[in-house]
Enzyme design. Structure first.
Site, mmCIF file in Angstrom:
data_model
loop_
_atom_site.group_PDB
_atom_site.id
_atom_site.type_symbol
_atom_site.label_atom_id
_atom_site.label_comp_id
_atom_site.label_asym_id
_atom_site.label_seq_id
_atom_site.Cartn_x
_atom_site.Cartn_y
_atom_site.Cartn_z
ATOM 1 C CB SER A 279 -0.880 0.038 1.244
ATOM 2 O OG SER A 279 -1.813 -0.989 1.182
ATOM 3 C CB CYS A 281 4.791 1.203 -2.626
ATOM 4 S SG CYS A 281 5.244 0.879 -0.933
ATOM 5 C CB THR A 284 -3.390 3.598 -7.616
ATOM 6 O OG1 THR A 284 -3.877 2.618 -6.702
ATOM 7 C CG2 THR A 284 -4.551 4.085 -8.455
HETATM 8 C C1 SPV Z 1 -4.721 -2.213 0.380
HETATM 9 O O1 SPV Z 1 -4.476 -1.688 1.462
HETATM 10 O O2 SPV Z 1 -3.943 -2.991 -0.167
HETATM 11 C C2 SPV Z 1 -5.964 -1.897 -0.311
HETATM 12 C C3 SPV Z 1 -7.032 -1.267 0.437
HETATM 13 O O3 SPV Z 1 -6.117 -2.233 -1.456
HETATM 14 S S1 SPV Z 1 -7.908 -2.424 1.344
HETATM 15 O O4 SPV Z 1 -9.084 -2.786 0.591
HETATM 16 O O5 SPV Z 1 -8.244 -1.803 2.578
HETATM 17 O O6 SPV Z 1 -7.089 -3.599 1.538
#
Ligand code: SPV
Ligand code: MN
Length: 635
Positions: A279, A281, A284
């Site tokens: 997350s 990094c 997206t």
């Molecule tokens: C992640 O944190 O990797 C996400 C958001 O994609 S969650 O849906 O909260 O996992």
């Protein structure tokens, strides 16, 4: 139909469901689904049960109910709504999340949040007892991956949250028709969720009874007393954990990866890459690179189809971090988020007096008062420890359909997925990995790049932020069977394939001594276009102890071509020098991590890591702590 209608739960369901809803359930002619709905209706005791089909009317019902019950509120722009998760319910909750496995497997699970199955089920079923009293339960069927494809996994969600259903409506493909026609009627994932008792703002009151328990034997997830989508939306991270286990059993892969394509206009080529990044990094941002095309930003299934490594995006939408989405850095998403008439949910951002959403790093001035994840907010508001409460949460999100994006890859719905040519592993370190390095082969890529991936913890999980933590395949939070077996499944997956994707390690976060980033945010486009050219053997590379790096001239011409920008030799030398001590330390941390947390990790992997360290030490004697690009020759 009548064979189901006679079953144990028929009287209960007839009582709780309208005739029309009961008919929708019966028409599926699916005893396993009927049993599931009956069993959890009996346990959770909702006042009534609503069965959704794939109609727009049912989608509209969900949207309306979510507003009526104030789970969401309308924002100023048409189709835009805001949802708030309660305080301390703003991220995934590892402390409350458990993989329920058979007793004998618990010791093999190491770091993987395991709990003995019978005990876990008894505990969470105790919490579920009567939890939906006074509420309506909704049954929503969806499909992971395109429907009726070799990748499809059917999913049934039961929840008392219309926000959860609305999120699933935006994020996944509708699945009623898929259930009607699917071959194995009893093969589907099941999710039960309840937000539990709610306070006057509609947030969970009983966070101490928050549980997210995934039963790895029966492929069912029971989730209680939470709202944040990473904990509540069954099809997202719950289904991912179940799919990882199923993939391990059946020999395919479910990975925490985006799917996108690099566009080479000169050559009229579109080349597909998948990428795993922990997350925050740059995942997206990579999937959404301007000028390229996106298929998905979070979860991919991989299958060997006729000897080809093929992938689909499991999802149909994006649940994205909104922080730092602004006109400059993420122009496409920013524009989409400003478009009236598109249906989207904002969560945990500030709602200003103008009823517009404001978030951190938005690049515009925000109002000094409004409503946020802490309730009514003004600039001087502090929490119980007297810390100022920021106007929006750093894990605030947007939820929207992928189809809204201008840069959607037209092949994103193809039933046989896309052919993957490159797999990217992206970490976040300020002083170790070069911006891009190609692995010598698949296996060394998995062992040396994917398994050694690390990152600083972020606000996507509740807990301390900024701690350097190992992140095998960026998937540690989701691996649901012993890590050694999971790594082996990754290595073996390519066996017998006609063409194996190349593996790339990327790092966008190298900094200078002052702490400034060495490159701008879009430089990643150059690294990926270099990878694209490598795949077609159009550019040469320098050998390093761990793979191959770009030559200066090739990057210089890409910077020129893409950004009309100079790329200096000095910057190249600094970016691409091989940092021996940092890599030795990183591999040593990996060894310690797997020793401590992966009891089934085979000795073979440890000996690869150890011999790599030894080799790095030998090389250091010759070169000193840094190897300049081009200086190293294969031994
Ligand atoms: C992640 O944190 O990797 C996400 C958001 O994609 S969650 O849906 O909260 O996992
Ligand atoms: Mn994710």
């Amino acid at each position: 139909m009548s064979s189901i209608d006679n079953k144990r739960y028929a009287p209960l369901l007839k009582e709780k469901m309208s005739a029309e809803n009961y008919r929708k359930l019966l028409e599926l002619d699916n005893p396993a689904l009927f049993e599931f709905v009956g069993e959890y209706t009996e346990l959770c005791e909702p006042d009534s049960v609503y069965m959704c089909d794939d109609s727009d009317e049912d989608a509209e019902y969900i949207r309306k109910k979510s507003l009526e019950l104030k789970e969401e509120k309308p924002l100023a722009k048409e189709g835009h709504t805001i949802h708030y998760d309660g305080f301390n319910d703003q991220g995934r909750a590892p402390g409350a999340t458990k993989n329920l496995v058979r007793k004998e497997l618990v010791p093999l699970m190491g770091a993987l949040l395991a709990k003995e199955r019978e005990e876990g089920l008894a505990e969470v079923r105790g919490i579920l007892k009567g939890i939906m009293k006074g509420k309506q339960a909704i049954i929503k069927l969806s499909c992971e991956g395109p429907t009726h494809s070799p990748f499809s996994i059917a999913c049934a969600q039961m929840t008392d949250s219309f926000y959860v259903c609305h999120s699933e409506e935006l994020l996944y493909r509708r699945g009623y028709e898929h259930f009607l026609r699917m071959a194995s009627k009893d093969k589907f994932f099941r999710f039960v969720h309840s937000a539990g008792s709610l306070d006057e703002n509609g947030n969970c009151l009983d966070l101490e009874k928050r549980r997210i328990y995934q039963d790895m034997e029966d492929y069912i997830v029971l989730s209680t007393n939470n709202q944040y989508a990473g904990n509540s939306v069954g099809l997202k991270k719950h289904a991912m954990r179940l799919a990882i286990k199923l993939a391990g059993t059946e020999g395919w892969l479910c990975e925490h990866m985006f799917v996108m394509s690099i566009q080479n206009e000169k050559k009229a080529r579109s080349t597909h890459f998948c990428g795993a990044f922990p997350s925050a990094c740059g995942k997206t941002a990579t999937a959404m690179l301007p000028g390229e095309k996106i298929i998905g930003d979070d979860i991919a299934y991989f299958r060997n189809i006729d000897g080809e490594f093929r992938a689909v995006n499991v999802e149909n939408g994006i649940f994205g971090i909104i922080k730092d989405v602004n006109a400059l850095d993420d122009p496409l998403i920013f524009k989409t988020l400003q478009t009236p008439g598109l249906e989207m949910i904002f969560s945990n951002v500030l709602t200003g007096p103008d009823n517009e959403p404001y978030w951190l790093g938005m690049g515009v001035d925000h109002p000094m008062r409004g409503w946020n994840f802490s309730g009514e907010w003004s600039e001087d508001k502090t929490d119980r420890q007297d810390n100022p409460i920021p106007f929006a949460h750093s894990n605030a999100r947007y939820t929207l359909r992928l189809g809204y994006l201008e840069n959607i890859d037209p092949v994103y719905n193809d039933r046989n997925g896309v052919l993957v040519r490159g797999v990217i592993y992206g970490g976040r370190d300020s002083d170790t990995s070069v911006p891009i390095e190609e692995s010598a082969d698949w296996e060394s890529g998995i062992i040396l790049k994917a398994c050694t991936l690390e990152s600083e913890t972020t606000s996507a999980t509740i807990g301390q932020e900024g701690v350097l933590a190992p992140q095998p395949m960026a998937n540690l939070d989701f691996i649901s069977y012993p890590i050694g077996a999971y790594i082996r499944n990754n290595i073996r997956f390519v066996e017998g394939m006609k063409q194996v994707p190349r593996i790339y390690a990327v790092n966008y976060f190298l900094r200078d001594e002052k702490g400034d980033f060495l490159t701008h945010k879009l430089a990643k486009k150059v690294w990926l276009h270099w990878a694209e050219q490598r795949i077609y053997n159009e550019v040469d590379a320098y050998r390093t102890p761990l793979g191959f790096i770009p030559k200066y001239e090739d990057l210089k011409s890409l910077f020129q071509q893409i950004f009309q920008e100079d790329f200096s030799k000095e910057l190249y030398q600094e970016l691409f020098k091989f940092r021996i001590d940092a890599w030795t330390a990183k591999i040593s941390r990996a060894i310690r991590f797997y020793k401590r947390t992966a009891p089934d990790c085979p000795e073979e992997y440890f000996s690869i890591w150890r011999s790599t360290i030894k080799e790095l030490q030998d090389i250091r004697r010759e070169f000193g702590p840094f190897i300049a690009p081009g200086a190293y020759k294969e031994r």
